[in-house]
Write an enzyme that holds these catalytic residues in place. Structure first.
Site, PDB file in Angstrom:
ATOM      1  N   GLY A 153     -17.133  14.166 -12.865  1.00 16.15           N
ATOM      2  CA  GLY A 153     -16.264  13.618 -11.839  1.00 16.15           C
ATOM      3  C   GLY A 153     -16.437  12.133 -11.598  1.00 16.15           C
ATOM      4  N   CYS A 154     -16.114  11.718 -10.371  1.00 15.67           N
ATOM      5  CA  CYS A 154     -16.021  10.294 -10.038  1.00 15.67           C
ATOM      6  C   CYS A 154     -17.359   9.571 -10.083  1.00 15.67           C
ATOM      7  CB  CYS A 154     -15.399  10.124  -8.655  1.00 15.67           C
ATOM      8  SG  CYS A 154     -13.693  10.698  -8.536  1.00 15.67           S
ATOM      9  N   ASN A 155     -18.473  10.288  -9.967  1.00 18.33           N
ATOM     10  CA  ASN A 155     -19.767   9.618 -10.011  1.00 18.33           C
ATOM     11  C   ASN A 155     -20.240   9.359 -11.439  1.00 18.33           C
ATOM     12  OD1 ASN A 155     -20.511  12.762  -9.181  1.00 18.33           O
ATOM     13  ND2 ASN A 155     -21.707  12.043 -10.914  1.00 18.33           N
ATOM     14  N   MET A 355     -19.596   8.100  -6.104  1.00 25.07           N
ATOM     15  CA  MET A 355     -19.716   9.391  -5.436  1.00 25.07           C
ATOM     16  C   MET A 355     -18.829  10.403  -6.140  1.00 25.07           C
ATOM     17  SD  MET A 355     -19.523   6.565  -3.398  1.00 25.07           S
ATOM     18  CE  MET A 355     -18.065   6.519  -2.386  1.00 25.07           C
TER      19      MET A 355
END
Length: 368
Positions: A153-155, A355
């Site tokens: 994901g975004c992290n 995050m």
């Protein structure tokens, strides 16, 4: 090789920490149609006032998206999962190729110089991985080592940076690249639910690449040095961001818990304090903050809980405004803008912060 971290006059003696590697070039790319939030609402024929409000109060002006073509009646039908996976593959290769080559140009390097390629994506699944597909597509030396980070994901951009920084430290003078390429259009569900609206109002397509080299004996290259990483997995919120199979839609569907901004904000101090522990640095010593453009509420929560100014997150806010949340590569879009701004000075410290699902906060400390 080590570097010395300066401490304030009332602190103890300086500490020597190992230099992991240097960031020597960054490049970004996006594809598809640049579309404003009002235009997207019109294209998707969304009339529900609550759903419209999610789009129009997102602090996003426009994003790059590749939407399905309209039918004869002008409607855009949801794409089957197979078509979405094909879209992801096509866009990931297209954007990834552009971002990688832009990054290498900034680093004064070419494809023939590349020795390790780490590809990050969470908006589709590929086997063989994106790294193998790009090596074939661009004619990169097939002996180039590679790694793929999928589904984090975004992290994940900082997870990849940690991996390539370690590889770089073990191979001084050799070029490694982190490439984040996210075809968020391939993770969209076109329906009228609020769950879908939260996702569809936020994410955009984009790719970003970062070149890393560790100095060899007697070498000193320009570019910030990566000093340290710190992570924090918020296990109580492990299901707050997830990618689930939706049996009704017969496809994957992304879920974002509305409490995520507050969960991230409440735990931001914990991981930043760990990052700075043992360095002699305080938060006030950090001159540059490159925070993931996760959404307006996420950014606000980080600002409040870390005591940052709006100036500190100016690039984070601008990237959200101009591209939306481009997932794992968002912080590199901000870093590119900081480089172009030309305001860093030798000795400045910076914090990179992302995050994502887990729920996870990833950080890195760098020095120019």
């Amino acid at each position: 090789m080590t570097i010395t971290l300066e401490r304030s006059a009332d602190s103890l003696a300086p500490i020597a920490l190992p230099t992991i590697s240097r960031m020597v070039g960054v490049g970004t790319a996006s594809t598809g149609t640049s579309i404003t939030q009002p235009e997207l609402l019109e294209l998707l024929a969304i009339d529900d006032p609550k759903v419209r409000s999610v789009f129009l109060n997102s602090a996003i002006d426009r994003r790059r998206l590749t939407l399905p073509e309209p039918d004869a009646a002008g409607r855009r039908a949801p794409e089957p999962q197979g078509e979405l996976l094909a879209k992801h593959k096509r866009l990931a290769i297209e954007m990834g190729s552009q971002a990688l080559q832009a990054c290498l140009k900034k680093a004064g390097a070419s494809l023939s110089d590349l020795r390790h390629l780490c590809c990050v994506t969470s908006t589709g699944f590929l086997t063989p991985g994106l790294s193998a597909l790009l090596i074939r597509e661009l004619g990169i030396d097939p002996h180039c080592s590679r790694s793929d980070i999928v589904g984090m994901g975004c992290n994940a951009g900082l997870n990849a940076l940690n991996v390539v920084a370690g590889w770089s430290a073990a191979h001084p003078g050799e070029l490694g690249v982190v490439l984040c390429t996210e075809a968020c259009s391939a993770a969209y569900a076109l329906d009228g639910t609020m769950r879908t609206a939260v996702v569809n109002s936020l994410f955009g397509d984009g790719a970003a690449a970062l070149a890393l080299i560790s100095d060899g004996p007697g070498e000193t290259r320009p570019g910030p040095r990566i000093i340290k990483f710190a992570s924090f997995l918020i296990t109580d919120a492990v299901d707050a961001m997830r990618y689930d199979w939706d049996g009704d839609l017969n496809r994957f569907s992304f879920f974002l818990d509305p409490q995520i901004p507050y969960v991230v904000g409440a735990n931001a101090e914990t991981v930043i304090d760990r990052l700075l522990t043992g360095t002699g640095l305080r938060r006030s010593d950090i001159g540059h903050w490159l925070v993931h453009s996760g959404g307006k509420k996420v950014i606000d929560a980080v600002v409040v809980n870390l005591g940052l100014s709006r100036h500190d997150v100016r690039h984070t806010v601008q990237v959200l405004r101009d591209y939306g949340n481009v997932s794992s590569g968002s912080f590199l879009f901000s870093y590119e803008r900081l480089v172009e701004e030309g305001v860093t000075s030798p000795g400045d410290y910076g914090v990179l912060m992302t995050m994502g699902p887990g729920s996870t906060i990833e950080t890195a400390l760098v020095q120019w």
